[in-house]
Design a protein around this motif. Sequence first.
Motif, PDB file in Angstrom:
ATOM      1  N   GLY A   1      75.952 -35.770  16.538  1.00  0.00           N
ATOM      2  CA  GLY A   1      75.004 -34.723  16.914  1.00  0.00           C
ATOM      3  C   GLY A   1      74.618 -34.829  18.375  1.00  0.00           C
ATOM      4  O   GLY A   1      75.325 -35.419  19.187  1.00  0.00           O
ATOM      5  N   SER A   2      73.454 -34.315  18.718  1.00  0.00           N
ATOM      6  CA  SER A   2      72.994 -34.275  20.101  1.00  0.00           C
ATOM      7  C   SER A   2      72.742 -35.678  20.631  1.00  0.00           C
ATOM      8  O   SER A   2      72.169 -36.531  19.957  1.00  0.00           O
ATOM      9  CB  SER A   2      71.704 -33.451  20.216  1.00  0.00           C
ATOM     10  OG  SER A   2      71.196 -33.511  21.537  1.00  0.00           O
ATOM     11  N   ALA A   3      73.159 -35.908  21.898  1.00  0.00           N
ATOM     12  CA  ALA A   3      72.936 -37.203  22.546  1.00  0.00           C
ATOM     13  C   ALA A   3      71.710 -37.172  23.449  1.00  0.00           C
ATOM     14  O   ALA A   3      71.395 -38.170  24.086  1.00  0.00           O
ATOM     15  CB  ALA A   3      74.176 -37.580  23.364  1.00  0.00           C
ATOM     16  N   GLN A   4      71.027 -36.031  23.523  1.00  0.00           N
ATOM     17  CA  GLN A   4      69.858 -35.924  24.389  1.00  0.00           C
ATOM     18  C   GLN A   4      68.668 -36.661  23.787  1.00  0.00           C
ATOM     19  O   GLN A   4      68.487 -36.710  22.572  1.00  0.00           O
ATOM     20  CB  GLN A   4      69.493 -34.449  24.599  1.00  0.00           C
ATOM     21  CG  GLN A   4      70.542 -33.667  25.380  1.00  0.00           C
ATOM     22  CD  GLN A   4      70.107 -32.223  25.601  1.00  0.00           C
ATOM     23  OE1 GLN A   4      69.190 -31.742  24.953  1.00  0.00           O
ATOM     24  NE2 GLN A   4      70.776 -31.558  26.512  1.00  0.00           N
ATOM     25  N   LYS A   5      67.850 -37.215  24.683  1.00  0.00           N
ATOM     26  CA  LYS A   5      66.639 -37.891  24.233  1.00  0.00           C
ATOM     27  C   LYS A   5      65.654 -36.883  23.661  1.00  0.00           C
ATOM     28  O   LYS A   5      65.533 -35.772  24.160  1.00  0.00           O
ATOM     29  CB  LYS A   5      65.989 -38.653  25.382  1.00  0.00           C
ATOM     30  CG  LYS A   5      66.728 -39.916  25.770  1.00  0.00           C
ATOM     31  CD  LYS A   5      65.925 -40.681  26.804  1.00  0.00           C
ATOM     32  CE  LYS A   5      66.601 -41.995  27.148  1.00  0.00           C
ATOM     33  NZ  LYS A   5      65.829 -42.765  28.140  1.00  0.00           N
ATOM     34  N   GLN A   6      64.983 -37.283  22.612  1.00  0.00           N
ATOM     35  CA  GLN A   6      64.005 -36.419  21.961  1.00  0.00           C
ATOM     36  C   GLN A   6      62.710 -37.177  21.760  1.00  0.00           C
ATOM     37  O   GLN A   6      62.690 -38.405  21.752  1.00  0.00           O
ATOM     38  CB  GLN A   6      64.554 -35.944  20.609  1.00  0.00           C
ATOM     39  CG  GLN A   6      65.872 -35.189  20.687  1.00  0.00           C
ATOM     40  CD  GLN A   6      66.432 -34.900  19.310  1.00  0.00           C
ATOM     41  OE1 GLN A   6      65.739 -35.027  18.301  1.00  0.00           O
ATOM     42  NE2 GLN A   6      67.693 -34.520  19.250  1.00  0.00           N
ATOM     43  N   ALA A   7      61.632 -36.423  21.575  1.00  0.00           N
ATOM     44  CA  ALA A   7      60.355 -37.067  21.255  1.00  0.00           C
ATOM     45  C   ALA A   7      60.472 -37.794  19.920  1.00  0.00           C
ATOM     46  O   ALA A   7      61.101 -37.316  18.982  1.00  0.00           O
ATOM     47  CB  ALA A   7      59.255 -36.015  21.185  1.00  0.00           C
ATOM     48  N   VAL A   8      59.879 -38.969  19.860  1.00  0.00           N
ATOM     49  CA  VAL A   8      59.929 -39.758  18.631  1.00  0.00           C
ATOM     50  C   VAL A   8      58.835 -39.281  17.681  1.00  0.00           C
ATOM     51  O   VAL A   8      57.650 -39.345  18.014  1.00  0.00           O
ATOM     52  CB  VAL A   8      59.737 -41.264  18.939  1.00  0.00           C
ATOM     53  CG1 VAL A   8      59.748 -42.067  17.638  1.00  0.00           C
ATOM     54  CG2 VAL A   8      60.810 -41.761  19.890  1.00  0.00           C
ATOM     55  N   PRO A   9      59.201 -38.799  16.482  1.00  0.00           N
ATOM     56  CA  PRO A   9      58.201 -38.330  15.515  1.00  0.00           C
ATOM     57  C   PRO A   9      57.520 -39.500  14.807  1.00  0.00           C
ATOM     58  O   PRO A   9      57.802 -39.802  13.642  1.00  0.00           O
ATOM     59  CB  PRO A   9      59.024 -37.475  14.548  1.00  0.00           C
ATOM     60  CG  PRO A   9      60.379 -38.100  14.567  1.00  0.00           C
ATOM     61  CD  PRO A   9      60.576 -38.623  15.973  1.00  0.00           C
ATOM     62  N   VAL A  10      56.605 -40.138  15.506  1.00  0.00           N
ATOM     63  CA  VAL A  10      56.024 -41.393  15.034  1.00  0.00           C
ATOM     64  C   VAL A  10      55.359 -41.238  13.673  1.00  0.00           C
ATOM     65  O   VAL A  10      55.552 -42.061  12.771  1.00  0.00           O
ATOM     66  CB  VAL A  10      55.020 -41.935  16.074  1.00  0.00           C
ATOM     67  CG1 VAL A  10      54.341 -43.195  15.541  1.00  0.00           C
ATOM     68  CG2 VAL A  10      55.716 -42.229  17.386  1.00  0.00           C
TER      69      VAL A  10
ATOM     70  N   TRP B   1      63.738 -35.697   9.757  1.00  0.00           N
ATOM     71  CA  TRP B   1      63.131 -35.680  11.083  1.00  0.00           C
ATOM     72  C   TRP B   1      64.092 -36.072  12.199  1.00  0.00           C
ATOM     73  O   TRP B   1      63.697 -36.173  13.365  1.00  0.00           O
ATOM     74  CB  TRP B   1      61.885 -36.567  11.127  1.00  0.00           C
ATOM     75  CG  TRP B   1      61.909 -37.820  10.331  1.00  0.00           C
ATOM     76  CD1 TRP B   1      61.399 -38.006   9.081  1.00  0.00           C
ATOM     77  CD2 TRP B   1      62.484 -39.083  10.715  1.00  0.00           C
ATOM     78  NE1 TRP B   1      61.611 -39.304   8.660  1.00  0.00           N
ATOM     79  CE2 TRP B   1      62.270 -39.988   9.643  1.00  0.00           C
ATOM     80  CE3 TRP B   1      63.140 -39.535  11.852  1.00  0.00           C
ATOM     81  CZ2 TRP B   1      62.702 -41.307   9.688  1.00  0.00           C
ATOM     82  CZ3 TRP B   1      63.580 -40.845  11.900  1.00  0.00           C
ATOM     83  CH2 TRP B   1      63.355 -41.713  10.826  1.00  0.00           C
ATOM     84  N   THR B   2      65.372 -36.282  11.846  1.00  0.00           N
ATOM     85  CA  THR B   2      66.390 -36.524  12.878  1.00  0.00           C
ATOM     86  C   THR B   2      67.209 -35.274  13.175  1.00  0.00           C
ATOM     87  O   THR B   2      68.003 -35.272  14.113  1.00  0.00           O
ATOM     88  CB  THR B   2      67.354 -37.640  12.439  1.00  0.00           C
ATOM     89  OG1 THR B   2      68.109 -37.187  11.301  1.00  0.00           O
ATOM     90  CG2 THR B   2      66.604 -38.907  12.082  1.00  0.00           C
ATOM     91  N   LYS B   3      67.006 -34.221  12.387  1.00  0.00           N
ATOM     92  CA  LYS B   3      67.869 -33.047  12.492  1.00  0.00           C
ATOM     93  C   LYS B   3      67.385 -32.094  13.579  1.00  0.00           C
ATOM     94  O   LYS B   3      66.200 -32.070  13.917  1.00  0.00           O
ATOM     95  CB  LYS B   3      67.943 -32.341  11.137  1.00  0.00           C
ATOM     96  CG  LYS B   3      68.595 -33.229  10.074  1.00  0.00           C
ATOM     97  CD  LYS B   3      68.642 -32.583   8.712  1.00  0.00           C
ATOM     98  CE  LYS B   3      69.296 -33.513   7.689  1.00  0.00           C
ATOM     99  NZ  LYS B   3      69.322 -32.928   6.333  1.00  0.00           N
TER     100      LYS B   3
END
Length: 481
Positions: free
Chosen positions: A253-262, A463-465
């Motif tokens: 999937g995407s390799a871009q950094k995303q906010a972590v859904p803590v 939450w990773t999608k």
Amino acid sequence: MVNLSISRKHLDVDSEDQQQKSDQLQFAHKTRFIILIICTLCLSIAQSDTLTLNFTIICMTEKSDNISLASGSNETHLLEKEMFTPNEKNLLFSLVAIGAMVAVYPIMFLIQRFGSRSICFWMGMFSALTTGLIPWMVSLGFYPLAIMRFLQGTGLSTGFTLIGIVTRQWSMQVQNAFYIAVLTCFFQIGPIFTMPIAGALCTSSWGWPAVYYVHAAVTFGLFVLFYYFYRESPLRHAMVSVKEIEKIQRNKGSAQKQAVPVLAIIRDPAIICVWISAIANFMGIQVTMQFSPTYLNRVMGFPVEMTGTFSAIPQVFTFILKLIAGYSADKMACCTPQTSVKIFNTLALGGMSLTFLGLAFIPTSMPIAGLIMLILSCSIIGFNCGAFFRSAAIYAAQHYHFIMGVNSFLNCLASLLAPVIVNIFVVDDTWDEWWSVWIVHFFVLFLANITFLIFGKGVAAEWTKPGYNQGANKVGDVPKV
């Protein structure tokens, strides 16, 4: 001026000739394994730095004058005595774990903000500096040394977070377990490197301070190499071919950094059971690492000169087993990943729990059986790379580094809990007292494995999608870079 940069400025390849010319410098499309080796060595030397005191403190003595008045003589003799009391030694050993615990979450935030390359490099440099300063701090006294040990421990805070990033960014999807296996071998490589170096230098003309200077120099060299060659993403590395990028990114999937859904992560039963397995795993590892020599000597009756060698044997077996288990977990085609991680978790945690149960019932009249069972208990945990570690890598996907950051905290916590639990039950190192220690750890590991069998996952979380964090960041989420 020669350009030493290996950062990729342009991902697009203009022509086939340019690609063929570039591929000559790209390690036959296997740059990812060079990254794996360099990161493992850096993690290992950071671990080694914190172990130096454990192996050199027996060499640290101070001389005092003793005046003999026997037979009317007035002779002066030099006596050697230990520099630190038992309580001071215990505190010096514990301060490393405390320093790492305090630094884990600030370091996680800094890595999320500035990237792993620069933060891990500077923490490596700091580890080299604090290690090199230990001999001076010893000469100044206990409290300066205690402060330096705390600071030295912060160098361990990047370990598991870096493992999460390297596994996610650099391994192929079908090689996750192998990467975890190799990277977590720093637990074994660290003492394997430090033990012979410390033994040789302590008894040499250079003395015990040379142990710290050698470790500081090696740390400096490895982290300079790390900074030059490492990039957080293969997309930014000039020595990664287009073919290798395609292999690494396949099915990720995407390799871009995303906010972590803590909030979503800490409320997820599948992640909670990963952390339960992690703390049980580290408790089992720490009690055997810290107290194997004591148990073999004082309970099973092995001579002191043999316990050191016997305590090192499991490290070699664990190293080999980890590599075999990591490779096997990735290649297992007879079942789904969800089934596979539960099988490996049962082998690791369930297997270790049964060896602790065996230790609880092996009498002192069977010391060889006790030694074999102890070696087995230390080695079988090597299956953990295909267990909850791999489950977290699959389930958390791009947020795996956050899960591993918490694991780093749990590892430090377990290292502090180990002597507490032992001291609750053990006073005189009798067989009956150690029976309680082994039974407690049996139940901890056994119940942790049951929890994982119920809640463990081998598929990616919701939450990773893509689209989960679209719009404003959720409350409690770590901001993206």
